[in-house]
Design an enzyme around this catalytic site. Structure first.
Site, mmCIF file in Angstrom:
data_model
loop_
_atom_site.group_PDB
_atom_site.id
_atom_site.type_symbol
_atom_site.label_atom_id
_atom_site.label_comp_id
_atom_site.label_asym_id
_atom_site.label_seq_id
_atom_site.Cartn_x
_atom_site.Cartn_y
_atom_site.Cartn_z
ATOM 1 N N PRO A 125 0.816 -1.216 0.000
ATOM 2 C CA PRO A 125 0.000 0.000 0.000
ATOM 3 C C PRO A 125 0.849 1.267 0.000
ATOM 4 C CG PRO A 125 -0.060 -1.049 2.161
ATOM 5 C CD PRO A 125 0.622 -2.007 1.229
ATOM 6 N N GLU A 133 1.511 -8.390 9.033
ATOM 7 C CA GLU A 133 1.794 -6.952 9.085
ATOM 8 C C GLU A 133 2.779 -6.523 7.999
ATOM 9 O OE1 GLU A 133 0.296 -4.611 11.083
ATOM 10 O OE2 GLU A 133 -1.016 -6.333 11.486
ATOM 11 N N ARG A 182 -3.823 -7.949 -20.716
ATOM 12 C CA ARG A 182 -4.663 -7.351 -21.761
ATOM 13 C C ARG A 182 -3.831 -6.667 -22.844
ATOM 14 N NH1 ARG A 182 -9.850 -6.545 -21.005
ATOM 15 N NH2 ARG A 182 -9.814 -4.579 -22.156
ATOM 16 N N ASP A 217 -10.324 1.136 -23.961
ATOM 17 C CA ASP A 217 -10.692 1.063 -22.554
ATOM 18 C C ASP A 217 -10.481 2.415 -21.877
ATOM 19 O OD1 ASP A 217 -11.332 -1.590 -22.699
ATOM 20 O OD2 ASP A 217 -9.373 -2.296 -22.028
#
Length: 227
Positions: free
Chosen positions: A89, A116, A154, A169
């Site tokens: 993150p 964690e 893709r 897209d």
């Protein structure tokens, strides 16, 4: 392209790898996806891969030895140059520009964290590209890794049935959100397909679609227009 997924839960990928476009790409030899379990590189009877953080705090951290050993072993399996990715993150946000960069690679090795997260010396010593699926926290890096694979394949030639599909897209060549699309029936519960799409005038249809993309982007993601 080859993907190597390093994880504590390789079984999470069993169903994912056996479905839809990715399954066909693997069968046709366009994509190779291999999973590897960190625990196979842990020592001792219990194959321990985690421990408590120094300094205290909640949860457990993935330890350096099994992760380093796993990465170094997997790198040696294939002579192609590879890029090591850590799903985190705290990393660079996965957007279409990054997807396009990754699609140019011959091989991606993806680290999926748990608990964690990783001992920070794993990041420091292995120097991975840290990639975030967004500003939220998952239970592990496996689902974000699937998202990364899904977006990258893709752009691999011949993976999609229609080679132009990826170009139109959202976020692709134009950088705009995709225009609205319609199929049969022409009318459903009082909602009709825009007449311009039935006109056969391809130039006018292209102009309408671009106008709709601009309008939708301005309404929903105005920040994209600044880019």
């Amino acid at each position: 392209m080859r993907f190597d997924i390093l994880t504590l839960f390789p079984e999470l990928f069993d169903s994912y790898l056996g479905q839809s476009i990715l399954k066909l790409a693997i069968q046709r030899g366009l994509v190779d996806v291999q999973t590897h379990n960190f625990r196979d590189f842990a020592e001792g009877r219990h194959k321990k891969v985690d421990d408590k953080p120094f300094g205290g705090g909640p949860g457990m951290l993935l330890m350096c030895p099994p992760i380093f050993d796993c990465v170094e072993s997997v790198v040696a399996l294939d002579d192609r140059p590879s890029k090591l990715i850590m799903m985190s993150p705290q990393g660079r946000t996965l957007d279409q520009r990054l997807v396009e960069e990754l699609a140019e690679e011959e091989r991606l090795i993806i680290l999926c964290g748990r608990y964690e997260g990783f001992d920070d010396r794993i990041r420091e010593g292995l120097q991975p590209l840290e990639v975030s699926a967004g500003d939220f926290i998952c239970n592990g890096g496996e689902v974000p890794a699937m998202m990364l694979i899904d977006t990258v394949i893709r752009l691999i030639p011949e993976v999609l049935g229609d080679e132009t599909s990826a170009r139109y897209d959202s976020f692709s060549e134009s950088g705009l959100l995709e225009h609205p699309q319609y199929t049969r029936p022409r009318e459903f519960r009082g909602m009709a397909v825009p007449e311009i799409l039935l006109s056969g005038n391809h130039e006018a249809i292209a102009a309408w679609r671009h106008e709709q993309s601009l309008e939708r982007t301005e309404q929903r993601r105005a920040d994209l227009l600044d880019k």
